[in-house]
Design a protein around this motif. Structure first.
Motif, PDB file in Angstrom:
ATOM      1  N   GLU A  43       0.836  -1.197   0.000  1.00 55.90           N
ATOM      2  CA  GLU A  43       0.000   0.000   0.000  1.00 55.90           C
ATOM      3  C   GLU A  43       0.872   1.249   0.000  1.00 55.90           C
ATOM      4  O   GLU A  43       1.999   1.236   0.468  1.00 55.90           O
ATOM      5  CB  GLU A  43      -0.929  -0.011   1.216  1.00 55.90           C
ATOM      6  N   PRO A  44       0.317   2.341  -0.527  1.00 54.26           N
ATOM      7  CA  PRO A  44       1.108   3.577  -0.524  1.00 54.26           C
ATOM      8  C   PRO A  44       1.216   4.129   0.897  1.00 54.26           C
ATOM      9  O   PRO A  44       0.405   3.794   1.766  1.00 54.26           O
ATOM     10  CB  PRO A  44       0.298   4.512  -1.421  1.00 54.26           C
ATOM     11  N   TYR A  45       2.203   4.951   1.121  1.00 54.41           N
ATOM     12  CA  TYR A  45       2.426   5.518   2.452  1.00 54.41           C
ATOM     13  C   TYR A  45       3.291   6.764   2.287  1.00 54.41           C
ATOM     14  O   TYR A  45       3.957   6.934   1.260  1.00 54.41           O
ATOM     15  CB  TYR A  45       3.127   4.488   3.352  1.00 54.41           C
ATOM     16  N   LEU A  46       3.273   7.620   3.296  1.00 52.72           N
ATOM     17  CA  LEU A  46       4.107   8.837   3.265  1.00 52.72           C
ATOM     18  C   LEU A  46       4.659   9.126   4.657  1.00 52.72           C
ATOM     19  O   LEU A  46       3.955   8.978   5.666  1.00 52.72           O
ATOM     20  CB  LEU A  46       3.296  10.029   2.744  1.00 52.72           C
ATOM     21  N   TRP A  47       5.934   9.507   4.712  1.00 50.06           N
ATOM     22  CA  TRP A  47       6.585   9.910   5.963  1.00 50.06           C
ATOM     23  C   TRP A  47       7.024  11.370   5.850  1.00 50.06           C
ATOM     24  O   TRP A  47       7.571  11.782   4.819  1.00 50.06           O
ATOM     25  CB  TRP A  47       7.827   9.062   6.234  1.00 50.06           C
ATOM     26  N   LYS A  48       6.826  12.107   6.962  1.00 53.03           N
ATOM     27  CA  LYS A  48       7.266  13.513   6.981  1.00 53.03           C
ATOM     28  C   LYS A  48       8.758  13.572   7.326  1.00 53.03           C
ATOM     29  O   LYS A  48       9.239  12.830   8.197  1.00 53.03           O
ATOM     30  CB  LYS A  48       6.492  14.314   8.032  1.00 53.03           C
TER      31      LYS A  48
END
Lengths: 374, 374, 374, 374
Positions: A43-48
């Motif tokens: 699954e897609p994901y994003l980290w700051k």
């Protein structure tokens, strides 16, 4: 030919026996084994960036590379893959970690069958990576190769904390049961060629000793791909809309000059430039990616979900997922990404198509909320 | 099988008839057609730089390139080949000319099926060669490619007379009936890429626009092979006698980094360094060469004849001729040479052997006397 | 810059001195050295099969191979090249001879740097060529490779006189000063692999011993290219006019399956089929050819001259000459030809264009008269 | 640089936060992600032919291909991989099924991104596989390619039940999220080239239409690799113990003649011959295999476990597992196997080593008991 007729019970018994004997009926399972389109768990994901950087800085206090640990790295763990027990996976094939090296520190030499690239996030040339003893001093935006099984170490001779992204094909090599690792006996590989020889060695010609055999191929003769140079190429490219790529804005790939193929033999690397307001069309492809925002702010829509990004952030593009990019800022945005396209192309498994509806733009169905527990 | 028996007169008539009918008896001629070892008409020769330079300087007064002539060049005419009617031949395949360009002059764009290299004899970077519009500023000792059928022109923006060697495969292309030539309509090809882009373009990485196909092959992506760089490589090489080549001292070949093969697809280029007192062993090979003395003084023995050379001189090495080099000076000697080895290797016709007697050294039977009528 | 002015006498002296010093003024000679289009001395020619065969049959009485001569061959001597002292030249690069082997005879093993092909003119499989010991039995219309430097011999175990064409690159190798020849010590190379293994070895799959390295390249793994198979391919091809080549009717090239390139690395081989009445258009190309008429009758126009041919005849196509073919018979015509296209292509010197006027047909200006002194 | 000191509770909180934020500490996990040697879940296994065949025969009564199912196949399910939810896996990359086609039956055309090979277990040439319309008639021991994305179908024109092994890279393609499948619209692809053209097309030479581009590469120009031919090659090989491979007896690999590499681009295929009494040494390698016993009886030791086999049986060799083979019968044994070596080699991940102790022979610690519930 007369066919025997079986009772329902006999048929049931038949399938039970098969199962016991570790044999399967393809007529039941073909659709799961040979699917019409790719099926996967990524699954897609994003980290700051702020979150990642804070964890790394704390690690700067907790441990020292070469002493308490081989390397001081915090890595991106895709939660959809952790559920499957897959530790260290960004996508099914790719890993990304963020390494911190402090002034005076050294991370000792080792090598592994995983291939690796470095992308410098903070750095002014005061630290270097050495590949088989050849030093490349690292500046923000540079990409440095440490091809599979080459000895490599890092040393910091400068004064500022230094951060970079490590990109490795951890998932691929784990899946193919092909992981090998060795530390260098004695700590550090001899550093012989002149400083930054990697950068200099194709400047002003190419030469071979008489009788020396130079073969095109891997690893690339160049280890250090500078941001100065990448930026220059993107500037040239973005002078004309003729060079615009509908899906990626203005994009360049890092290549191995001896083959014309990707700089690394298994991990692809790309830099794309999005002009202010630029909004690309959606497409999808078998290969997966991990993106890092070198500069700028905007968002990417992945399978209907909006991932908002700004400088330093990282995000995952799963295989065969629709995606489009938007630069919402006033400045150029630059996205660096690693991918497994070289693997898919070598194995003749790459395929892609374009999003046809709505002029190439997906409807946005939800907005991703990044996590920050600190 | 009973064989017919012929009278001597009948046999004589048979051969005469054959000749009239343009048919030959292989049993008479095989030995001339398929010889045990190479047979050729090329003899060695040497020209003094002072002589050549004087003729060129006078030509500087007589004519102007782009006006009175396509180019202002005096060329080396091997007398043994002129006897066979072969005008413009240094060896059976190679040509060398010395071109003079004066400040402010321009030699217009043209292209030809002959491939060409330039080797700069006098020049400080004030003039350039442009290859398909890409400018390379020329300094003493640089080697610049103008691959077959690329548009090329020369312009002088500096203040000093500029001399360079032109190396072309005139003999080869003439022999194979494959000469094509065209001037550029309008005089000068558009000069677009940034200045010295040829030198810069592999510095700091290699990149391709996304989707762009970059194929290894010819022409080389590098046009300008600098003396600065060649010198550096030779210095590294000559640090250890392990790198010594028994026949050529310390020698490097100019390569195409995308293939590992020679820089140009048909003309080979080599630079060799001979330390003071160094005396190489003799060998011979199918390929022929034209040598230019970049610096130093000494001699070369070719098939028993001594050719004494000093800075600027040119000399011919015929195919399959024994040769050895001696540096008689107090300084390093550097010999630049062009050869037809790439042709022989492509056609699988290259072969060589070593001089076994007398520890690899030929007896000197005569000394060549250079000609100077001026 | 002020230029010096010379008197007419001084200029004259200048050129005389240059000549004495073996230096040439390019401004006088460029047009001869780098011509706008190919210049050469090769003229077209045609030999009647009856003439050639008679000379060969007489040679059958005069000498025996392996005893009186290395081989019993009469060769085609292009008179335009004999004038230049070039013995054994069909074109500037190619040679063709006609070899006769009688029942019970053997031509001993040798090898040479020239590459060779055989094309069988009369033969029923009773004789063979062995290449590095691998026997290929020879039938009319077969083409057999004996690649450069492979050991080869011929033996006749059958009952009928056997004729074949030898095609070699005698001119090319002579010109490049690269001829090497050796007889096999002891007469005959050991003949080990099973009979006709060359033909069998790619039938029913391709295999390598585990760990064995099989590299695509030369020599071709196939030595014997049969007429049976060539004929089959031409039949398939000529079923549809879509496959028609405007200049050559229906044409196939003999290839090396491991490269997709020509069967031999230096001599190209082609078979073309012309249907009754078929008249091709004219074109020209850098490469030269020697044609042999396998069957049929018609004519070829070469640079305005008509060459009438019938079964068995040979004719020369010079480089860069306009040519078109006509089948005037009631049956299919088959023309076999050898060419130097692989050389031109390797050296990137091949080029060609089409005859535009008169719907692609040249006016006929004269008719060639074959010679027959017997 | 002064480092901050954290309490145990703070450190614990740090790691919990990281986990919540999907970030991992590499210093804890590196050893699991980049292992010193390959780690995997694949265990060895063996299936008896009688068991498999019975299940398939019953399926012959239960369903008909092209009507009740796409194909009538029972497949080998490795129980160690089923535990991980991996349906259809023989190894982590490879699948093997046994297909039954009865007289008069037809399995319709489809294609998929998985590549496939067939190995004929029972068959007399009465049935064929067509690949892109090109028919190959199938006999016992033949190996037939249906390269990735080629259209293929099977038809039975004979009189006896026909069994073959299907080998596909199901696991690999599933893992890489690259599965695509399409049935052929209309059922059957047009069957155009002549019968068995695949077998004939490299017999008696190789040809290309003039101007046609033939490139070496995949798919192989040969589809049908016959047992007749493989057997012949093994006979030649096993004439001399010089050709013996210490680990595999006498072994040949099926190759693509245009590349010298494996016949298929992703699945390797090998046939090995073990003489009566022959006992090979142990080695291990990254690539995994599925073996099928064409004939003979004996056993294989895999990581200390003995797998006894006889004609028709199948067994699994996991990646990087020690293995050695023994022929215990009175006759030659022939083992056919498929492997993922081409994938490992393309990705530069292949590696292997030899078992050093005990003269290369493992101690046997247990004996595998095959399952049979029927």
């Amino acid at each position: 030919m007369n066919k025997q007729v079986f009772s329902e019970a006999e048929v049931k018994q038949y399938y039970e026996n098969m199962k016991n004997d570790s044999i399967g009926p393809l007529w039941h399972d073909l659709g799961h084994m040979v699917t019409k389109e790719p099926v996967h768990d990524v699954e897609p994901y994003l980290w700051k960036w702020k979150t990642i950087r804070d964890y790394a800085m704390t690690a700067g206090d907790l441990l020292e590379p070469g002493k308490d640990a081989e390397r001081r790295v915090v890595y991106l763990q895709n939660p959809s893959l952790l559920k499957r027990g897959l530790v260290g996976y960004g996508t099914h094939t790719l890993y990304a970690g963020i390494q911190l090296l402090l002034p005076g520190e050294m991370a000792p030499s080792h090598h592994h069958s995983q291939t690796a690239i470095r992308f410098i996030i903070e750095g002014d040339g005061g630290a270097y990576t050495a590949v088989n003893g050849e030093r490349s001093y690292m500046k923000r935006g540079d990409m440095i190769l440490t091809p599979a099984w080459t000895w490599h170490e890092h040393k910091h001779e400068g004064t500022e904390p230094m951060f970079w992204m490590d990109g490795l094909d951890v998932g691929l090599v784990r899946t193919l049961a092909a992981s090998f690792f060795e530390p260098y006996e004695g700590g550090f590989y001899p550093e012989e060629p002149p400083e930054n020889y990697s950068t200099k060695k194709l400047t002003g010609g190419a030469f071979a000793a008489k009788g020396e055999t130079v073969k095109p191929g891997y690893p690339s003769p160049i280890f250090n791909y500078t941001w100065e140079r990448a930026q220059y190429e993107l500037e040239q490219l973005s002078k004309s809309t003729d060079n615009e790529d509908p899906f990626d804005g203005y994009a360049i790939e890092y290549i191995n000059p001896t083959t014309g193929g990707p700089a690394d033999s298994r991990i692809g690397t790309m830099m794309q430039k999005l002009l202010p307001g630029q909004h690309t069309k959606s497409h999808r492809h078998v290969h997966s990616c991990i993106y890092h925002v070198l500069e700028g702010s905007g968002y990417t829509v992945i399978d209907g979900e909006k991932f908002e990004w700004e400088k330093g952030d990282f995000f995952i593009l799963p295989p065969y997922s629709w995606h489009e990019h938007v630069n919402e800022g006033q400045e150029d945005a630059h996205l660096f990404s690693i991918n497994d396209k070289p693997v898919m192309e070598k194995l003749e498994l790459e395929f892609g198509d374009e999003y046809k509806d709505n002029n190439g733009h997906q409807p946005i169905e939800k907005v991703f909320q990044p996590s920050d527990s600190m």
